[in-house]
Design a protein around this motif. Structure first.
Motif, PDB file in Angstrom:
ATOM      1  N   TRP A  26       0.810  -1.333   0.010  1.00 42.41           N
ATOM      2  CA  TRP A  26       0.001   0.002  -0.012  1.00 42.41           C
ATOM      3  C   TRP A  26       0.772   1.082  -0.207  1.00 42.41           C
ATOM      4  O   TRP A  26       0.316   2.216  -0.557  1.00 42.41           O
ATOM      5  CB  TRP A  26      -0.901  -0.101   1.267  1.00 42.41           C
ATOM      6  CG  TRP A  26      -2.138  -0.884   1.023  1.00 42.41           C
ATOM      7  CD1 TRP A  26      -2.375  -1.999   1.413  1.00 42.41           C
ATOM      8  CD2 TRP A  26      -3.310  -0.355   0.392  1.00 42.41           C
ATOM      9  NE1 TRP A  26      -3.563  -2.519   1.015  1.00 42.41           N
ATOM     10  CE2 TRP A  26      -4.321  -1.500   0.555  1.00 42.41           C
ATOM     11  CE3 TRP A  26      -3.812   0.925  -0.132  1.00 42.41           C
ATOM     12  CZ2 TRP A  26      -5.554  -1.399  -0.059  1.00 42.41           C
ATOM     13  CZ3 TRP A  26      -5.165   0.700  -0.559  1.00 42.41           C
ATOM     14  CH2 TRP A  26      -5.970  -0.103  -0.642  1.00 42.41           C
ATOM     15  N   SER A  29      -0.990  11.344   0.227  1.00 41.28           N
ATOM     16  CA  SER A  29      -1.291  10.044   0.701  1.00 41.28           C
ATOM     17  C   SER A  29      -0.408   8.827   1.366  1.00 41.28           C
ATOM     18  O   SER A  29      -0.496   8.275   2.048  1.00 41.28           O
ATOM     19  CB  SER A  29      -2.068   9.410  -0.685  1.00 41.28           C
ATOM     20  OG  SER A  29      -0.936   9.096  -1.616  1.00 41.28           O
ATOM     21  N   VAL A  77      -5.497   6.798  -0.857  1.00 43.76           N
ATOM     22  CA  VAL A  77      -4.321   6.256  -1.948  1.00 43.76           C
ATOM     23  C   VAL A  77      -5.320   5.834  -3.087  1.00 43.76           C
ATOM     24  O   VAL A  77      -4.882   5.999  -4.082  1.00 43.76           O
ATOM     25  CB  VAL A  77      -3.930   4.889  -1.180  1.00 43.76           C
ATOM     26  CG1 VAL A  77      -3.256   3.863  -2.203  1.00 43.76           C
ATOM     27  CG2 VAL A  77      -2.842   5.365  -0.089  1.00 43.76           C
ATOM     28  N   PRO A  92       1.406   4.887  -3.925  1.00 44.33           N
ATOM     29  CA  PRO A  92       1.199   6.366  -3.987  1.00 44.33           C
ATOM     30  C   PRO A  92       2.669   6.771  -5.212  1.00 44.33           C
ATOM     31  O   PRO A  92       2.528   7.830  -5.663  1.00 44.33           O
ATOM     32  CB  PRO A  92       1.394   7.119  -2.819  1.00 44.33           C
ATOM     33  CG  PRO A  92       1.195   6.139  -2.016  1.00 44.33           C
ATOM     34  CD  PRO A  92       1.262   4.632  -2.528  1.00 44.33           C
ATOM     35  N   TYR A 143      -0.562   7.704   5.240  1.00 42.00           N
ATOM     36  CA  TYR A 143      -0.743   6.292   5.350  1.00 42.00           C
ATOM     37  C   TYR A 143       0.628   6.012   6.381  1.00 42.00           C
ATOM     38  O   TYR A 143       0.242   4.971   7.264  1.00 42.00           O
ATOM     39  CB  TYR A 143      -0.496   5.628   4.042  1.00 42.00           C
ATOM     40  CG  TYR A 143      -0.925   3.960   4.307  1.00 42.00           C
ATOM     41  CD1 TYR A 143      -2.183   3.564   3.619  1.00 42.00           C
ATOM     42  CD2 TYR A 143      -0.164   3.199   4.596  1.00 42.00           C
ATOM     43  CE1 TYR A 143      -2.754   2.236   3.802  1.00 42.00           C
ATOM     44  CE2 TYR A 143      -0.360   1.806   4.826  1.00 42.00           C
ATOM     45  CZ  TYR A 143      -1.734   1.440   4.444  1.00 42.00           C
ATOM     46  OH  TYR A 143      -2.064   0.053   4.430  1.00 42.00           O
TER      47      TYR A 143
END
Length: 483
Positions: free
Chosen positions: A309, A324, A399, A313, A328
């Motif tokens: 994850w 983002s 995201v 970005p 995160y």
């Protein structure tokens, strides 16, 4: 010649002075006090107060942009706030390992290594040259190699430290080889100069793309992204739990800072490499975690999913992608501290002494044994799963929105589908700790007061993040504007 304002570096200079003072004090005690072992509590308290003092010094630092030695060091608003965030993280981590009942470090060098690791992080954020970036990465890695095998009473710690050193050295050699080729090709290592030079270079140059790809592969290897993640299973299995928290979070912070620094050089970041690595990481981490019965391996594969994850970005090179990524990273850091605090909060009695829980089955009857801890663990797991109204949902939402705005529709659908699968094992853990009741096979200790206070703070953060998202998003975005 430009005059250097050393007042801006007062925190780093003071930190180096504290490290040298700790070393002299520890050697003095070890040489002249023979009857008593040097207990870790004295140095842990000194380390804690020094971190608090550093934090206050960072809060009072002037928020200015200043460069030294032709932009080799560059201090700006972003680097100062990242160092502030790192200081807060180390303070919270230090509180956790002090409250952990199993940790009993009698060597004063342990706390000196912790301070050296933090100093390497802070100097790394101020560096804007490839040579210094490599040197501070290696300095930070050397401290982690030693910390991995520092606990001599812990089983497999020496083996984990040796494996970590071997695999990390391989990645470091690959990184040094790639950086040497880049210097041979361009003759410069400064990031600002590379940014100006790469504007006039064609992006389809295969040799340059290959050099930058080697840099990314070495970073992915050190980060533990799939398919370069197998060393994590060997290393993290033998590392002591308190040190594993530092490994799990700090490596992600430092390499996310690298991506933010290098995102300003468009030719540097290979979009296909981030695309493939992030997808493989989420795919492997999602389905491999279903067959895990030990908490350590479960946390490793769950960490690989979050690495995927964090790589997403970097596919889109804009300011929203950087926002983002940082959002995160902040949410993941605080949620991970909450999760590890829940794991440290309870130990089991095996007939002779208390040990930390290792298997999922040992969390049965948690709702009856400690209802408050069970509720906070459920909040944390819901946040990791990305279920509203918890703050983890917003982190994944930012995201995905950034991907959809840049027309990565098919890729977004695949990520959403894999995210739905990953929610099953988080819901299974919630079911295990809440609804699956059995005969009480394990005697547990009560949670201590300090961890209970920290868990309350973390739970409020996880809940209020969705109720007042602007408090977090505006705070991060305003600091991102000063890159």
């Amino acid at each position: 010649m430009q005059l250097i304002n050393f007042c801006v570096l007062n925190t780093e200079i003071f930190r180096l002075f504290v490290i040298l003072s700790f070393l002299r004090f520890g050697v003095f005690l070890q040489a002249f006090i023979f009857s008593k072992p040097i207990r870790y509590k004295t140095f842990s308290k000194l380390t804690f107060f020094s971190l608090i003092l550093w934090l206050l010094m960072y809060l009072n630092k002037p928020k200015i942009s200043l460069h030294f030695f032709d932009y080799i060091f560059y201090i700006n608003y972003f680097s100062l706030n990242i160092n502030l965030f790192l200081s807060v993280f180390f303070i919270l981590w230090l509180l956790l390992i002090q409250m952990k009942q199993r940790l009993n470090v009698t060597f004063f060098e342990f706390w000196i290594l912790i301070l050296c690791c933090l100093l390497s992080f802070h100097l790394f954020t101020l560096s804007y040259d490839l040579r210094l970036l490599y040197l501070f990465i290696e300095r930070q890695s050397i401290t982690l190699y030693i910390l991995a095998s520092f606990n001599r009473t812990f089983q497999f710690a020496t083996e984990a430290g040796l494996k970590y050193f071997i695999f990390g050295s391989f990645a470091s050699c690959l990184l040094l080889f790639a950086l040497s080729i880049i210097y041979m090709q361009f003759g410069i290592t400064n990031l600002f100069e590379l940014q100006m030079l790469c504007i006039n270079i064609q992006s389809n140059n295969s040799f340059i793309s290959f050099c930058f790809l080697l840099v990314l592969i070495s970073i992915f290897f050190k980060l533990g992204a799939a398919p370069f993640h197998l060393w994590m299973l060997e290393v993290y299995e033998g590392v002591e739990s308190g040190i594993r928290v530092l490994f799990t979070i700090c490596t992600k912070i430092i390499f996310c800072i690298i991506f933010i620094k290098l995102i300003q050089i468009p030719i540097w970041l290979n979009v296909n490499a981030f695309f493939i690595t992030s997808l493989i990481s989420i795919l492997i981490g999602t389905f491999a975690v279903f067959i895990q019965v030990r908490w350590k391996r479960f946390l490793i594969f769950a960490s690989i999913v979050h690495i995927g994850w964090m790589l997403i970005p970097n596919i889109v090179l804009n300011i929203n992608a950087q926002f983002s990524l940082i959002f995160y990273l902040v949410i993941y850091t605080l949620s991970s501290l909450s999760r590890f605090a829940c794991l440290f909060g309870q130990n089991i009695f095996n007939g002779f002494n208390f040990k930390q829980k290792r298997y999922r089955i040992q969390f049965l009857n948690m709702r009856k044994l400690n209802p408050t801890l069970s509720i906070i663990l459920r909040f944390t797991l819901f946040s990791f799963a990305g279920i509203p109204p918890f703050i983890g949902f917003l982190a994944k939402l930012f995201v995905l929105v950034n991907l959809l705005q840049n027309y990565f529709i098919l890729y977004s659908l695949v990520i959403i589908l894999l995210s739905l699968f990953s929610r099953f094992y988080y819901l299974y853990l919630i079911k295990l700790t809440t609804f699956q009741l059995t005969i009480n096979l394990f005697t547990t200790t009560t949670i201590i007061r300090e961890i209970a206070i920290l868990l309350s703070i973390f739970s409020i953060f996880i809940l209020e993040g969705f109720l007042y998202p602007n408090l977090y998003s505006n705070f991060i975005y305003l600091r991102l504007l000063y890159l």
